[in-house]
Design an enzyme around this catalytic site. Structure first.
Site, PDB file in Angstrom:
ATOM      1  N   CYS A  61     -25.976 -15.585  80.899  1.00  0.00           N
ATOM      2  CA  CYS A  61     -26.860 -15.501  82.055  1.00  0.00           C
ATOM      3  C   CYS A  61     -26.104 -15.831  83.352  1.00  0.00           C
ATOM      4  O   CYS A  61     -25.498 -16.899  83.460  1.00  0.00           O
ATOM      5  CB  CYS A  61     -28.056 -16.443  81.887  1.00  0.00           C
ATOM      6  SG  CYS A  61     -29.198 -16.301  83.280  1.00  0.00           S
ATOM      7  N   GLY A  91     -24.283  -2.813  76.826  1.00  0.00           N
ATOM      8  CA  GLY A  91     -24.040  -2.497  78.227  1.00  0.00           C
ATOM      9  C   GLY A  91     -24.064  -1.027  78.546  1.00  0.00           C
ATOM     10  O   GLY A  91     -23.259  -0.256  78.055  1.00  0.00           O
ATOM     11  N   GLN A 104     -33.656 -16.752  71.317  1.00  0.00           N
ATOM     12  CA  GLN A 104     -32.499 -17.112  72.140  1.00  0.00           C
ATOM     13  C   GLN A 104     -32.739 -18.391  72.952  1.00  0.00           C
ATOM     14  O   GLN A 104     -33.780 -18.519  73.604  1.00  0.00           O
ATOM     15  CB  GLN A 104     -32.127 -15.988  73.107  1.00  0.00           C
ATOM     16  CG  GLN A 104     -30.763 -16.236  73.740  1.00  0.00           C
ATOM     17  CD  GLN A 104     -30.423 -15.275  74.855  1.00  0.00           C
ATOM     18  OE1 GLN A 104     -31.112 -15.202  75.852  1.00  0.00           O
ATOM     19  NE2 GLN A 104     -29.346 -14.530  74.671  1.00  0.00           N
TER      20      GLN A 104
HETATM   21  C1  LIG Z   1     -34.538  -8.218  83.669  1.00  0.00           C
HETATM   22  C2  LIG Z   1     -33.441  -8.672  82.740  1.00  0.00           C
HETATM   23  C3  LIG Z   1     -33.583  -9.859  82.035  1.00  0.00           C
HETATM   24  C4  LIG Z   1     -32.567 -10.295  81.164  1.00  0.00           C
HETATM   25  N1  LIG Z   1     -32.757 -11.452  80.449  1.00  0.00           N
HETATM   26  C5  LIG Z   1     -31.800 -11.834  79.547  1.00  0.00           C
HETATM   27  C6  LIG Z   1     -32.014 -12.963  78.708  1.00  0.00           C
HETATM   28  O1  LIG Z   1     -33.059 -13.628  78.739  1.00  0.00           O
HETATM   29  N2  LIG Z   1     -31.011 -13.301  77.838  1.00  0.00           N
HETATM   30  C7  LIG Z   1     -29.836 -12.575  77.750  1.00  0.00           C
HETATM   31  O2  LIG Z   1     -28.963 -12.913  76.951  1.00  0.00           O
HETATM   32  N3  LIG Z   1     -29.641 -11.505  78.523  1.00  0.00           N
HETATM   33  C8  LIG Z   1     -30.592 -11.107  79.397  1.00  0.00           C
HETATM   34  N4  LIG Z   1     -30.403  -9.964  80.123  1.00  0.00           N
HETATM   35  C9  LIG Z   1     -29.178  -9.149  79.888  1.00  0.00           C
HETATM   36  C10 LIG Z   1     -29.448  -8.082  78.808  1.00  0.00           C
HETATM   37  O3  LIG Z   1     -29.742  -8.667  77.561  1.00  0.00           O
HETATM   38  C11 LIG Z   1     -28.235  -7.133  78.653  1.00  0.00           C
HETATM   39  O4  LIG Z   1     -27.122  -7.901  78.261  1.00  0.00           O
HETATM   40  C12 LIG Z   1     -27.887  -6.389  79.939  1.00  0.00           C
HETATM   41  O5  LIG Z   1     -29.065  -5.863  80.540  1.00  0.00           O
HETATM   42  C13 LIG Z   1     -26.899  -5.247  79.671  1.00  0.00           C
HETATM   43  O6  LIG Z   1     -27.399  -4.380  78.684  1.00  0.00           O
HETATM   44  P1  LIG Z   1     -28.157  -2.990  79.054  1.00  0.00           P
HETATM   45  O7  LIG Z   1     -27.230  -2.205  79.946  1.00  0.00           O
HETATM   46  O8  LIG Z   1     -28.407  -2.337  77.730  1.00  0.00           O
HETATM   47  O9  LIG Z   1     -29.405  -3.358  79.788  1.00  0.00           O
HETATM   48  C14 LIG Z   1     -31.387  -9.530  81.016  1.00  0.00           C
HETATM   49  C15 LIG Z   1     -31.260  -8.327  81.723  1.00  0.00           C
HETATM   50  C16 LIG Z   1     -32.256  -7.889  82.569  1.00  0.00           C
HETATM   51  C17 LIG Z   1     -32.080  -6.589  83.305  1.00  0.00           C
END
Ligand SMILES: Cc1cc2nc3c(=O)[nH]c(=O)nc-3n(C[C@H](O)[C@H](O)[C@H](O)COP(=O)(O)O)c2cc1C
Length: 318
Positions: free
Chosen positions: A97, A197, A67
């Protein structure tokens, strides 16, 4: 890999989903695509060592998408070429982001307010490489309509897969991800759509697929708290029963994988971030996290890992 696993993806998460974690997920099984942590295209074309390190992966992690983020079409296209030259299976563009440092550069979720910028970045990136290009986006910066506009532009630009985390950037991680936005995006486009999500169990992963009609589901925090979630979801989709390692074996395996990493500082930080999710609710977890957070190297932590799960797979409110 099974057809069920093809519908599952590990989310990119800075500080969490490094090479060792992705290999842990592969060791357990059941996951289709894994993504690297995001990497700055500006830093990458300056040949920053740290950015190169973030893109390092092993063959056993495939299929893997790297990415990149940025708001300059030239830097994004050049970065995509670098990703391709490293042998990645695909390149993913970050349009989600919400961190101010990234948004201030018009990158990440800020791209969603600028259809012209999106169009030029998507088109140039797609043209610059022969590997697939995907897009991961939030619903919008401040309003949730942006993802539909940008999704259409992505499809017209030749992007091969969209992943939607249906929160606006201004929502941060508050409230609930609005899965109805995933369903709407899927119904408006022909390009494959993955939903993301708030999935923390295999049952919820299947529920997201059923409720939205999405082609796949991407899991982030839920996979750090429970790395067996992909194996469990694949089994649920396939009608089988999963065979998964216990949590003690997972912790031990992850520690070993991290000890094999070339940068001990990064490895320690990844372990610290991981334990915050993985040991939540585990008996002795709070104490373990305190000890881990004050440690200076993984060798120091190793005996604590052995002690944490001895004779117990208990959960409490720790
Ligand atoms: C600590 C942390 C770091 C993240 N870093 C990225 C990233 O580098 N690139 C990205 O597209 N999303 C990033 N995200 C978002 C996640 O990829 C994801 O979209 C978000 O956590 C929601 O999904 P989930 O509920 O399954 O965690 C990050 C999320 C967290 C909590």
């Amino acid at each position: 890999m099974s057809a069920a696993a093809d519908r599952l993806a590990l989310a990119p998460m800075a500080g969490l989903t490094g090479s060792a974690f992705r290999r842990l997920i592969r060791w357990i099984g059941g996951c289709g695509t894994v993504y690297t942590e995001f990497v700055s295209s500006a830093a990458l074309i300056r040949h920053s060592d740290r950015s190169r390190r973030l893109l390092r992966f092993e063959d056993d992690e495939r299929p893997i998408f790297c990415q990149i983020f940025g708001a300059d079409a030239y830097a994004m296209a050049e970065s995509a070429r670098i990703v391709e030259s490293l042998g990645a299976d695909g390149v993913d563009i970050n349009a989600g982001c919400p961190v101010p440092k990234v948004v201030k550069q018009n990158a990440g979720a800020a791209m969603l307010r600028d259809p012209g910028l999106c169009s030029s970045i998507f088109t140039r990136v797609v043209k610059s490489v022969s590997i697939p290009v995907s897009l991961k986006m939030r619903a919008g910066l401040g309003e949730a309509e942006a993802c539909f506009r940008i999704g259409r532009i992505a499809q017209e630009s030749g992007i091969c897969r969209l992943t939607l985390h249906p929160r606006t950037a201004s929502q941060g991680y508050g409230g609930r991800a609005d899965w109805s936005l995933i369903a709407r995006l899927k119904s408006e486009l022909t390009v494959p759509v993955f939903g993301n999500g708030d999935v923390t169990t295999a049952e919820q992963a299947v529920e997201l697929l059923t409720a939205t009609g999405a082609d796949g589901v991407m899991i982030g925090r839920g996979a750090v708290a429970n790395p067996t979630i992909f194996a469990e979801t694949s089994a649920l989709l396939d009608g089988g029963s999963p065979s998964v390692p216990d949590r003690g074996s997972i912790l031990r395996k992850y520690m070993l994988l991290l000890m094999g990493e070339e940068n001990p500082f990064d490895a320690l930080n990844h372990f610290k971030q991981f334990t915050a999710y993985f040991t939540k609710g585990v008996t002795g977890g709070a104490e373990f996290r305190r000890a881990v957070n004050t440690s200076h190297d993984l060798e120091e932590i190793s005996p604590l890992v052995e002690a944490l799960f001895v004779g117990a797979h208990q959960h409490s409110s720790a």
